[in-house]
Design a protein around this motif. Structure first.
Motif, PDB file in Angstrom:
ATOM      1  N   ARG A   1     -11.627   1.094   3.709  1.00 25.49           N
ATOM      2  CA  ARG A   1     -11.966   2.424   3.017  1.00 25.49           C
ATOM      3  C   ARG A   1     -12.960   3.148   3.270  1.00 25.49           C
ATOM      4  NH1 ARG A   1      -8.312   3.863  -0.615  1.00 25.49           N
ATOM      5  NH2 ARG A   1      -8.566   1.727  -2.041  1.00 25.49           N
TER       6      ARG A   1
ATOM      7  N   SER B   1       0.976  -1.121  -0.032  1.00 28.27           N
ATOM      8  CA  SER B   1      -0.178   0.149  -0.061  1.00 28.27           C
ATOM      9  C   SER B   1       0.769   1.290   0.022  1.00 28.27           C
ATOM     10  CB  SER B   1      -0.758  -0.189   1.290  1.00 28.27           C
ATOM     11  OG  SER B   1      -1.400   1.158   1.403  1.00 28.27           O
TER      12      SER B   1
ATOM     13  N   PHE C   1      -8.873   1.640  -7.014  1.00 28.40           N
ATOM     14  CA  PHE C   1      -8.825   3.101  -6.414  1.00 28.40           C
ATOM     15  C   PHE C   1      -9.544   3.753  -7.395  1.00 28.40           C
ATOM     16  CE2 PHE C   1      -7.854   7.207  -4.945  1.00 28.40           C
ATOM     17  CZ  PHE C   1      -7.388   7.057  -3.982  1.00 28.40           C
TER      18      PHE C   1
ATOM     19  N   GLN D   1      -2.844   4.299  -5.647  1.00 27.94           N
ATOM     20  CA  GLN D   1      -3.588   5.514  -5.250  1.00 27.94           C
ATOM     21  C   GLN D   1      -3.463   6.533  -6.358  1.00 27.94           C
ATOM     22  OE1 GLN D   1      -1.172   7.556  -2.323  1.00 27.94           O
ATOM     23  NE2 GLN D   1      -2.682   9.317  -2.116  1.00 27.94           N
TER      24      GLN D   1
ATOM     25  N   SER E   1       0.298   5.459   0.831  1.00 29.42           N
ATOM     26  CA  SER E   1      -0.464   6.826   0.902  1.00 29.42           C
ATOM     27  C   SER E   1       0.363   8.026   0.567  1.00 29.42           C
ATOM     28  CB  SER E   1      -1.336   6.712   2.354  1.00 29.42           C
ATOM     29  OG  SER E   1      -2.292   5.942   2.315  1.00 29.42           O
TER      30      SER E   1
ATOM     31  N   THR F   1     -13.166   0.406  -3.117  1.00 24.13           N
ATOM     32  CA  THR F   1     -13.067   1.798  -3.239  1.00 24.13           C
ATOM     33  C   THR F   1     -14.673   2.453  -3.378  1.00 24.13           C
ATOM     34  OG1 THR F   1     -12.021   3.476  -4.760  1.00 24.13           O
ATOM     35  CG2 THR F   1     -13.176   1.689  -5.913  1.00 24.13           C
TER      36      THR F   1
ATOM     37  N   ASN G   1      -6.192  -4.769  -6.084  1.00 27.39           N
ATOM     38  CA  ASN G   1      -6.232  -3.134  -5.461  1.00 27.39           C
ATOM     39  C   ASN G   1      -7.206  -2.351  -6.561  1.00 27.39           C
ATOM     40  OD1 ASN G   1      -3.363  -2.146  -4.230  1.00 27.39           O
ATOM     41  ND2 ASN G   1      -3.747  -4.301  -4.323  1.00 27.39           N
TER      42      ASN G   1
ATOM     43  N   GLY H   1      -4.551   2.965   2.454  1.00 29.75           N
ATOM     44  CA  GLY H   1      -4.828   3.998   1.776  1.00 29.75           C
ATOM     45  C   GLY H   1      -5.049   5.361   2.475  1.00 29.75           C
TER      46      GLY H   1
END
Length: 629
Positions: free
Chosen positions: A283, A123, A525, A574, A125, A427, A523, A201
């Motif tokens: 999330r 991950s 986003f 991300q 961020s 997401t 994953n 995230g």
């Protein structure tokens, strides 16, 4: 063609794309950006081992404006660092970025006396904190030892190791290019360390929300030797605590939150009020209170948490889903109800753990009668976290402990659904109030099988998996008739046709799923301004090369935008639509390069092994996107 979402983008009619990441060009024309779409990066062929062995994109982002102008912006992949780069400074010494540490922040060594380095960056961020840019990155597990042997196959070594996160300060150039300033490890000793940090995230309040998967920390009442959990406890006790403290399996399997200050200092907490599981990530929805967590395993749960206060996950109400199927076709679909599991604070649940609460304090368990295919009277037949048939009864007064420490089993005990298989990324599309969730493979609990305790989900098997959509609503009541205090309650599940994988007979690369469809989504986003879901794959066999995809929810166009080295998983996803006016970015990592499946033909496997450095796994980003305002 017109689209429902318009964005203002200031540019001149002659503005052109940059190579890395581009700010808006000069000019005074105010043009409305109508849509963003991506061209397709071709999949590498079996005759192209050089392409199969590297990360690459040939995609372009096409921006269409209200006056009909179209602009093409070539994408490029940019590596920030590899896990082996010695940039991670700890106690005045630089060590590899993927270095693992004990509770005293001393670097761990493998059994050959070499640095214990995780080849699994996960991950990301990327956070703007004051005037600084900081990147929080996970390292999921240790795959290889320094002699290239897989860690869990080494006699006398540990099947898994305590894990780490790093904090990397980045610099953004005027042309948008990102580079590393410095890096350090994040200390998790205040929360008993970190176990299998998978995805995560940013939160709406600019912190990092991570994850722990409780693999090797799930007690099986039929496992009299307690062997799997014992292995996890042994690793944390001996490697992390150096025998100064006995690890508690219930201290792992939580959602950690990392707060970063402008000076680079960090604070960490684990949110025990959010329940325990094999968390892929949590999330947070646009209300800054509601969160959904992906439970990565077989016979998994779907959990919703509603915090008492905005931007504060330390107290709230936990709900478990009950699924009612309406169709098995097209990936399957059905409706969701929510069972209220309970309300708690982090402090309350932490106190239960610290006082030594055990499985046997919460549950009374009996062996499943394999002849009668049933449980003794008074015991509930469940499958939760594995295909093992369990017979359990809740001990008096242990409802709160069961709800938050034994969340998956408690959902099953109350009649909820614990049949989701490898429910991973999550997401949110805020404008349409939709949730998206990745099911890596439609299998095991999600297909009908003899002896299934509840059998709520009876979909058709699809090894390639699917990305599901859930419509969310306000004013929804739980199964007891009480209003759920959230505008983001998922009420159904279904699959948009383009997001359904396609199984095939094995091809010349070893693929068992179509290269032109997403296989084993992981994953996720969503970019609000691009109106696009970005989907990264984690395929161990369906795709020899994993890909990163872009799916526009308005045009329904699916595009492959990145190809990763054979065997490597797409992680670290991300999307930042606007970073200081200097560009938009798609953060993208890859892990365990060269982890090739048995499906790959031996001649091709030999060629790939010559070209792939298995100790290389990188953290990076896709650039080339102008700022979206």
């Amino acid at each position: 063609m017109s689209f429902p979402l318009f964005r203002t983008f200031k540019m001149s009619a002659l503005c052109t794309a940059a190579l890395i990441a581009l700010s808006a060009c000069g000019g005074s024309d105010d043009l409305e950006l109508v849509s963003v779409e991506f061209t397709h990066t071709p999949a590498p062929k079996a005759s192209e081992p050089d392409l199969m062995a590297k990360t690459y994109t040939s995609s372009k982002a096409i921006y269409t404006y209200s006056n009909g102008l179209k602009e093409e912006h070539p994408l490029s992949y940019n590596t920030l660092y590899s896990v082996g780069d010695k940039i991670n400074e700890n106690k005045g010494v630089k060590v590899p970025a993927g270095q693992l540490f004990d509770a005293q922040m001393n670097p761990l060594q493998d059994p050959l006396g070499q640095p214990l380095v995780a080849e699994t960056p996960d991950s990301n961020s990327l956070l703007k904190v004051g005037s600084k840019l900081y990147l929080v990155t996970h390292y999921e597990y240790d795959w290889l030892l320094s002699d290239k042997s897989e860690a869990w196959t080494k006699p006398g070594w540990y099947s898994r190791a305590p894990m780490s996160m790093t904090l990397t300060e980045l610099k953004q150039e005027s042309n948008g290019k990102l580079s590393v300033v410095k890096q350090r490890p994040i200390d998790f000793s205040s929360v008993d360390g970190l176990w299998i940090a998978c995805a995560g995230g940013p939160t709406p309040w600019n912190t990092h929300l991570g994850s722990e998967e409780d693999y090797d920390m799930i007690y099986n009442p039929l496992d009299k030797n307690y062997s799997t959990t014992t292995a996890g406890v042994k690793s944390m006790t001996e490697l992390y605590f150096k025998n100064a403290k006995q690890a508690n399996p219930y201290a792992y399997g939580w959602i950690p939150e990392v707060t970063v200050k402008e000076d680079g200092s960090t604070s960490v907490v684990k949110h025990y009020a959010m329940g325990r599981g094999t968390w892929e990530l949590a999330r947070v929805m646009p209300d800054a209170r509601t969160a959904y967590m992906g439970d990565d395993g077989t016979h998994g749960q779907m959990v919703m948490f509603v915090a008492d206060k905005k931007a504060d996950l330390s107290a709230g109400t936990l709900y478990g889903a009950k699924f009612t199927q309406t169709s098995a076709d097209g990936g399957g679909k059905g409706n969701l109800e929510w069972i209220r599991l309970g309300h708690a604070t982090d402090a309350e649940i932490k106190a239960l753990i610290d006082k030594g609460t055990k499985f046997t304090d919460i549950w009374d368990a009996k062996p499943f009668d394999t002849t009668a295919k049933s449980c003794p009277a008074g015991y509930k037949h469940i499958r939760a976290g594995s295909t093992t048939d369990e017979c359990i009864a809740l001990k008096p007064g242990m409802e709160k402990a069961a709800a938050f420490i034994e969340t998956r089993r408690y959902i099953a005990y109350l009649g909820g659904t614990t049949e989701f298989n490898k429910y991973e990324g999550v997401t949110v599309n805020a404008k349409d109030n939709k949730l998206y969730l990745a099911i890596t493979a439609i299998d095991r609990g999600m297909i009908s099988s003899a002896g299934e305790p509840a059998d709520h989900i009876r979909f058709n098997k699809l090894s390639a998996g699917a990305t599901y959509t859930a419509d969310m609503k306000s004013g929804v009541k739980d199964t007891s008739g009480n209003l759920i205090d959230s505008p983001h309650v998922a009420v159904n599940l279904y699959v948009e046709p383009a997001l359904l994988g396609q199984d095939i007979a094995k091809d010349d690369k070893g693929n068992t799923a179509s290269d032109d469809r997403i296989a084993n989504p992981d994953n996720l986003f969503f970019s609000e301004k691009m109106r696009t879901i970005f989907i990264g794959e984690d395929s161990s066999s369906a795709h020899t090369n994993n890909y990163l995809w872009a799916y526009n929810v308005d045009t329904k166009k699916l595009s492959r935008i990145l190809s990763l080295p054979a065997g490597a998983e797409s992680t670290g996803l991300q999307v930042l639509d606007n970073l200081d006016g200097k560009g938009a970015y798609i953060m993208s990592n890859s892990q365990h390069w060269g982890d090739l499946s048995a499906n790959v033909p031996e001649p091709l496997k030999s060629e790939l092994k010559k070209r792939i450095d298995v100790f290389h796994a990188d953290v990076g980003y896709i650039g080339g996107l102008p700022t979206l305002k």
